[in-house]
Design a protein around this motif. Structure first.
Motif, short mmCIF file in Angstrom:
data_model
loop_
_atom_site.label_atom_id
_atom_site.label_comp_id
_atom_site.label_asym_id
_atom_site.label_seq_id
_atom_site.Cartn_x
_atom_site.Cartn_y
_atom_site.Cartn_z
N PHE A 64 30.96 22.58 27.10
CA PHE A 64 30.93 23.57 27.69
C PHE A 64 31.79 24.59 27.58
O PHE A 64 33.18 24.81 28.06
N ASP A 65 31.45 25.89 27.11
CA ASP A 65 32.62 27.07 26.91
C ASP A 65 32.53 27.72 28.27
O ASP A 65 31.61 28.64 28.35
N THR A 66 34.02 28.10 28.63
CA THR A 66 33.93 29.71 29.63
C THR A 66 34.94 30.01 29.19
O THR A 66 35.44 30.34 27.65
N LEU A 67 35.97 30.39 30.23
CA LEU A 67 37.58 30.75 29.40
C LEU A 67 38.04 30.09 29.18
O LEU A 67 38.84 30.08 28.08
N ILE A 193 42.12 25.37 34.48
CA ILE A 193 42.90 26.91 33.85
C ILE A 193 44.54 27.14 34.72
O ILE A 193 44.87 27.07 35.58
N ASP A 194 45.33 27.09 33.10
CA ASP A 194 46.83 27.24 33.29
C ASP A 194 46.66 29.13 33.73
O ASP A 194 47.87 29.39 34.46
N SER A 195 46.13 29.75 33.21
CA SER A 195 46.04 31.43 33.42
C SER A 195 45.43 31.64 34.57
O SER A 195 45.53 32.97 34.82
N LEU A 196 45.00 30.83 35.39
CA LEU A 196 44.77 31.19 37.37
C LEU A 196 45.21 31.94 38.37
O LEU A 196 44.57 33.20 38.07
N PRO A 197 46.69 31.69 37.66
CA PRO A 197 47.12 32.89 38.54
C PRO A 197 47.51 34.13 37.91
O PRO A 197 47.64 34.81 38.95
N TYR A 198 47.18 34.32 37.04
CA TYR A 198 47.04 35.98 36.20
C TYR A 198 45.99 36.21 36.92
O TYR A 198 45.42 37.99 36.80
N LEU A 199 44.60 35.76 36.79
CA LEU A 199 43.56 36.23 36.82
C LEU A 199 42.79 36.65 38.17
O LEU A 199 42.97 37.45 38.25
N GLU A 200 43.79 35.69 39.03
CA GLU A 200 43.85 36.12 40.72
C GLU A 200 44.55 37.42 40.59
O GLU A 200 44.55 38.48 41.84
N ASN A 201 45.30 37.63 40.02
CA ASN A 201 46.92 38.96 40.24
C ASN A 201 45.62 40.24 39.74
O ASN A 201 45.53 41.05 41.09
N LEU A 202 44.76 40.15 38.76
CA LEU A 202 43.90 41.20 37.91
C LEU A 202 43.35 41.52 39.55
O LEU A 202 43.09 42.70 39.66
N LEU A 203 42.53 40.45 39.65
CA LEU A 203 41.32 40.61 41.22
C LEU A 203 41.80 40.61 42.16
O LEU A 203 41.73 41.87 43.02
N ASN A 204 42.80 40.58 42.52
CA ASN A 204 43.69 41.24 43.71
C ASN A 204 43.90 42.62 43.63
O ASN A 204 43.85 43.94 44.48
N ILE A 205 44.46 42.95 42.19
CA ILE A 205 44.55 44.56 42.31
C ILE A 205 43.63 45.25 42.04
O ILE A 205 43.20 46.12 42.79
N PHE A 206 42.53 45.29 41.90
CA PHE A 206 41.07 45.27 41.54
C PHE A 206 40.18 45.81 42.84
O PHE A 206 40.12 47.06 43.34
N CYS A 207 40.73 44.62 43.81
CA CYS A 207 40.28 44.76 45.08
C CYS A 207 41.29 46.16 45.87
O CYS A 207 40.03 47.14 46.92
N LEU A 224 29.17 29.64 37.84
CA LEU A 224 30.90 29.32 38.21
C LEU A 224 31.55 29.99 38.12
O LEU A 224 31.82 31.10 37.59
N TYR A 225 32.38 30.41 39.45
CA TYR A 225 33.54 31.44 39.07
C TYR A 225 34.88 31.07 39.26
O TYR A 225 35.29 29.81 39.38
N VAL A 226 35.19 31.38 37.81
CA VAL A 226 36.58 30.78 37.41
C VAL A 226 37.40 31.02 37.83
O VAL A 226 38.53 30.43 37.84
N ALA A 227 37.45 32.90 39.06
CA ALA A 227 38.96 32.61 39.42
C ALA A 227 38.39 34.32 40.97
O ALA A 227 37.00 34.33 40.61
N THR A 228 38.99 34.34 41.61
CA THR A 228 38.79 34.95 42.82
C THR A 228 39.27 35.41 43.31
O THR A 228 40.96 34.94 42.85
N ASP A 229 39.39 36.68 44.54
CA ASP A 229 41.21 36.89 44.62
C ASP A 229 41.44 36.49 45.70
O ASP A 229 40.97 35.26 45.85
N ALA A 230 42.33 36.85 46.73
CA ALA A 230 43.76 36.23 47.66
C ALA A 230 42.27 36.35 48.75
O ALA A 230 42.84 35.21 49.09
#
Length: 375
Positions: A64-67, A193-207, A224-230
């Motif tokens: 299964f291929d996602t991020l 996902i090792d890059s999860l904190p960076y994805l969450e940071n991008l979502l926090n900035i967007f929100c 499936l949600y790969v990341a979400t905001d804080a």
């Protein structure tokens, strides 16, 4: 070969090298619902048809291929540590499925056996327990059975050794008839996902920039949600976003088919006109239309096309859901106040562009790492 070409050849991974996939071991007793979970999540099997699935007789591997690329091992109910065919150190996560009505000792003993064996070879392995088929019981019985299964597993671990009392074992109440399964499996993927904190940071900035109360980065096929905001995940908002994504998945191919037919009808010549006779013996080029839906992510001279959509809910609930494709498998689904979306739509689109650029950079790094291009 110059030094620059030598450096580029060293950085590029060799061709036909298999992807490095994070492996998830899917365990459980017979008829606990392991295969049903995978078929519903990754094969879009309707929940009502899971009753007709046959029991798993041998280990089945599901890529299964996602991020990040994943490989999920669906194991039969009689599998043991010795008959697995691979060391437990190869797996990043173990998911054990228990039928919520099964209060006997057999699944608990089997689960503890794998936990003890896994902790000995890989103390950092992620351990998850899906207490499945929650729809079979009433709310009070559901909570009571969930509590009993949790207590029995922990008591059994303490009986093995007091040090296993601190094992980070996570329990999830799941069902194929609602989105609790998607939420639980999303939390399993987050730990890989090792890059999860960076994805969450991008979502926090967007929100923060768009006044969005909640935003998700969804895998479009499995929901499936790969990341979400804080902000905490509200079940109602999550269910609403999943329903919206399911609707887009259902109607998206119809619009693609309609656009394809439109191109075909425009390309066909008018039947009322008569083609002039050929005056030379030179063969004419083939003018038959080649109908191909262009991939928005393939390199071309034209700017890439990113599908997007939005829908507003009832006036009593002034909320707008927006959908923006980010990568071939990932999409941003956000909840916005309708007045904000109507008055500042340009600002929202501007922030989506920067969010897409950031996610695509992370996606490219993860892709290069899985191909062996990064250490």
């Amino acid at each position: 070969m110059g030094p620059q070409q030598q450096q580029e050849s060293c950085l590029k991974p060799p061709q036909n090298v298999p992807l490095h996939r994070s492996k998830i071991l899917f365990l459980g007793t017979r008829r606990s619902g392991k295969t049903s979970i995978l078929q519903v999540l990754f094969k879009n099997l309707p929940s009502k048809q899971t009753f007709y699935l046959e029991p798993t007789m041998r280990v089945t591997k599901h890529p299964f291929d996602t991020l990040i690329p994943l490989e999920i091992w669906d194991c039969p109910g009689n599998i043991t540590v010795d008959t697995l065919g691979a060391p437990l150190s190869d797996f990043a996560s173990i998911v054990f499925v228990i039928d919520i009505r099964d209060l006997y000792q057999q699944p608990v003993v089997k689960l503890v056996e794998f936990i003890v064996a896994a902790c000995q070879v890989n103390p950092n392995i992620n351990l998850e327990v899906f207490v499945h088929k929650a729809e079979k019981l009433q709310e009070d019985d559901k909570i009571e059975n969930f509590r009993q299964i949790h207590e029995r597993v922990m008591d059994r671990l303490v009986d093995e050794s007091p040090e296993y009392e601190q094992v980070p074992l996570n329990f999830h109440l799941t069902s194929v008839y609602d989105y609790s399964l998607q939420e639980a499996f999303s939390r399993v993927i987050h730990k890989l996902i090792d890059s999860l904190p960076y994805l969450e940071n991008l979502l926090n900035i967007f929100c923060a920039n768009t006044s969005s109360p909640k935003a998700f980065l969804f895998d479009t096929t499995s929901k499936l949600y790969v990341a979400t905001d804080a902000s905490p995940v509200d079940q109602a908002t999550h269910n609403l976003c999943c329903d919206y994504l399911q609707m887009l998945n259902s109607f998206g191919p119809l619009y693609k088919y309609g656009r394809q037919n439109m191109h075909r009808s425009n390309a066909q010549p008018d039947s009322s006109t008569v083609a002039p006779p050929a005056t030379t013996a030179t063969p004419s080029p083939d003018l038959s239309p080649q109908i191909d839906i262009p991939d928005p992510f393939k390199s071309s001279t034209k700017a890439p096309f990113y599908p997007s959509a939005s829908t507003s809910l009832s006036p009593s609930q002034p909320v707008t859901l927006t959908y923006h494709l980010v990568t071939p498998h990932l999409a941003l689904v956000a909840s916005l106040p309708t007045p904000v979306f109507e008055m500042r739509r340009g600002l929202v689109e501007w922030n989506v562009i920067w969010f897409r650029e950031g996610v695509r950079e992370i996606w490219e790094v993860e892709k290069e790492r899985s191909e062996g291009g990064l250490a």
